[in-house]
Structures are given as C-alpha cells and as structure tokens.
Motif scaffolding. Sequence first.
Motif, short mmCIF file in Angstrom:
data_model
loop_
_atom_site.label_atom_id
_atom_site.label_comp_id
_atom_site.label_asym_id
_atom_site.label_seq_id
_atom_site.Cartn_x
_atom_site.Cartn_y
_atom_site.Cartn_z
N SER A 187 -25.55 10.30 52.88
CA SER A 187 -23.73 10.41 53.38
C SER A 187 -23.69 9.24 54.13
CB SER A 187 -23.48 11.62 53.20
OG SER A 187 -24.00 12.35 52.47
N THR A 188 -23.07 7.78 53.91
CA THR A 188 -22.90 7.14 55.01
C THR A 188 -21.01 6.79 55.13
OG1 THR A 188 -24.43 5.93 54.33
CG2 THR A 188 -23.08 5.27 55.45
N LEU A 189 -20.84 6.83 56.57
CA LEU A 189 -19.25 6.28 56.41
C LEU A 189 -19.51 5.60 58.00
CD1 LEU A 189 -16.60 6.51 57.44
CD2 LEU A 189 -17.42 8.44 59.39
N THR A 190 -19.03 4.30 57.47
CA THR A 190 -18.43 2.92 57.96
C THR A 190 -16.83 3.09 58.09
OG1 THR A 190 -20.29 2.35 56.75
CG2 THR A 190 -19.06 0.37 57.69
N ILE A 191 -16.85 1.80 59.47
CA ILE A 191 -14.77 1.73 59.51
C ILE A 191 -15.03 0.76 59.97
CG2 ILE A 191 -13.53 2.75 60.90
CD1 ILE A 191 -15.00 5.68 61.55
N TYR A 192 -13.76 0.40 58.93
CA TYR A 192 -13.68 -1.83 59.90
C TYR A 192 -12.43 -0.79 60.02
CZ TYR A 192 -17.18 -2.56 56.22
OH TYR A 192 -18.20 -2.49 55.64
N SER A 193 -11.89 -2.61 60.26
CA SER A 193 -10.36 -2.42 60.69
C SER A 193 -10.50 -2.53 59.64
CB SER A 193 -10.49 -3.76 61.98
OG SER A 193 -9.45 -4.04 62.32
N GLU A 194 -8.53 -2.51 59.57
CA GLU A 194 -7.67 -2.48 58.50
C GLU A 194 -7.62 -4.01 58.00
OE1 GLU A 194 -3.85 -0.73 58.25
OE2 GLU A 194 -3.77 -2.30 60.61
N ASP B 211 -10.23 -6.77 58.92
CA ASP B 211 -11.20 -7.29 58.93
C ASP B 211 -12.17 -6.48 58.42
OD1 ASP B 211 -14.19 -8.34 59.01
OD2 ASP B 211 -13.65 -9.22 61.69
N ALA B 212 -12.94 -7.26 57.25
CA ALA B 212 -13.81 -6.40 56.04
C ALA B 212 -15.36 -7.02 56.38
CB ALA B 212 -13.35 -6.27 55.03
N SER B 213 -15.36 -7.92 57.64
CA SER B 213 -16.85 -8.54 57.79
C SER B 213 -17.92 -7.65 58.95
CB SER B 213 -16.93 -9.77 57.96
OG SER B 213 -16.18 -10.48 59.17
N GLN B 214 -16.44 -6.98 59.64
CA GLN B 214 -17.66 -6.40 61.09
C GLN B 214 -17.49 -4.93 60.94
OE1 GLN B 214 -19.84 -7.86 62.22
NE2 GLN B 214 -20.57 -6.06 63.61
N PRO B 215 -18.07 -4.14 60.61
CA PRO B 215 -18.10 -2.64 60.73
C PRO B 215 -17.84 -2.42 62.17
CG PRO B 215 -19.83 -3.42 59.46
CD PRO B 215 -19.26 -4.47 60.40
N LEU B 216 -16.70 -1.74 62.77
CA LEU B 216 -16.47 -1.22 63.41
C LEU B 216 -17.53 0.28 64.84
CD1 LEU B 216 -12.31 -0.86 64.04
CD2 LEU B 216 -14.19 -2.36 64.56
N LYS C 89 -7.73 1.56 60.25
CA LYS C 89 -8.92 1.45 59.69
C LYS C 89 -8.88 1.79 58.48
CE LYS C 89 -10.02 2.72 64.70
NZ LYS C 89 -10.23 3.89 65.62
N VAL C 90 -10.13 1.33 58.05
CA VAL C 90 -10.43 1.58 56.62
C VAL C 90 -12.34 2.20 56.94
CG1 VAL C 90 -11.20 0.78 54.63
CG2 VAL C 90 -9.42 -0.89 55.57
N TYR C 91 -12.03 3.53 56.56
CA TYR C 91 -12.74 4.44 56.28
C TYR C 91 -13.65 4.57 54.96
CZ TYR C 91 -10.95 6.75 60.79
OH TYR C 91 -9.88 6.09 61.78
N GLN C 92 -15.02 3.75 55.01
CA GLN C 92 -15.89 4.29 54.10
C GLN C 92 -16.72 5.09 53.96
OE1 GLN C 92 -17.28 -0.02 52.70
NE2 GLN C 92 -15.23 0.06 51.47
N VAL C 93 -16.60 6.39 53.28
CA VAL C 93 -17.23 7.32 53.01
C VAL C 93 -18.53 7.17 51.87
CG1 VAL C 93 -17.35 9.34 53.43
CG2 VAL C 93 -15.54 8.16 53.87
N LEU C 94 -19.36 7.57 52.06
CA LEU C 94 -19.96 7.22 50.53
C LEU C 94 -20.53 9.10 50.85
CD1 LEU C 94 -21.54 6.05 48.72
CD2 LEU C 94 -23.74 6.15 50.03
#
Length: 180
Positions: free
Chosen positions: A2-9, A11-16, A121-126
């Motif tokens: 399981s993975t969580l990556t958070i981005y600014s809404e 900027d998809a190029s650099q995870p926060l 933000k965009v929270y990407q949850v694998l």
Amino acid sequence: MSTLTIYSETDASQPLWHSQDAEAIREQLNAAGVRFERWEANQPLGDEPTPETVLTAYQHEIEKLVAEKNYQSWDVISMRASHPEKAALREKFLSEHTHGEDEVRFFVEGAGLFCLHLNGKVYQVLCEKNDLISVPAGTPHWFDMGSQPNFTAIRIFDNPEGWVAKFTGDPIADTYPRID
C-alpha cells in the motif's frame, strides 16, 4: 505494498508526501476525512474464491461497518486482464466523479489506485490486499485499475442500487500518474 502519494492539485510533477507505512497512510487519510484500515480474513480463501467464500471470510468486518454506518448492501467484484470490456471500464473510472454516498472498497486481492481531489491536494492511494478505503460522499475522485486489471474487492453501499457516479467534467485526472 500500500502506498500514499500526496500532490498539490496544481503540480503533478513533485509529490508533497509519500509513504508505504500503513499507519502513516491511515493517519494522513484520516486527517483528510478518509477512512483507511487493514482487515484480515478469518478463514483461508483458496486460489479462486467465489463471492460467497469472500463474503463469508469477511462477514465479521462487514457487520461492524453495517452496524456503525448503516450500509444497505454489499457485493464482490472481480476484474481480470481477460475481461473483454476492461479498457472501456478503466476509461469510465478514470474521469473525476463524486457519489451521493460513501464509496467503500475492501481489496481481497490485487490492487487499484484511488485518487482523491480534496483540500487543494490530490491523494493517490494504491490499495492492495487487505486494504479498506472509504471515500466520503461528495469527494471528487477517480479510480485506476490499470491496463491489465487483476483484483477482487468487496463493495459496500448506502444505496441498494449500488454505484451511481456524478462526473465533474474537470480534466484533472488526466494530469496525474496512473497505476501503469
């Protein structure tokens, strides 16, 4: 894993923020109002479990959620790379949408990528095997099952008719990484 990556809404190029630690993921998501937890089956499922076997194995956890949140129905969905409509189904879920109810999914096997657009933000949850995620009603999100899907999940609903989406029309989902 399981993975969580958070981005600014914006900027998809650099995870926060990024982590594969289940407890850290749970803390981040809970702080954003998203339920994330891990379940364990109370019996072996075998290599190709039927929906009935899956529901029986997790009935104790389902009953806890139903008692807590008054959910009305549940089922099991499996998606495989051999499914003839996999591309069309993937495309449908990749568009940002909301629901009038919580979207509750528990991954019995395989993986899927939930992307939540909230609080700037965009929270990407694998989500992978043993992960439960509950996306609150009204949360803009999208889901990627990949080009070669391979998962089984329990879906839990407020609405007996099941999954009803309201698409936002926002193209944000096109700018963030996908599962593959």
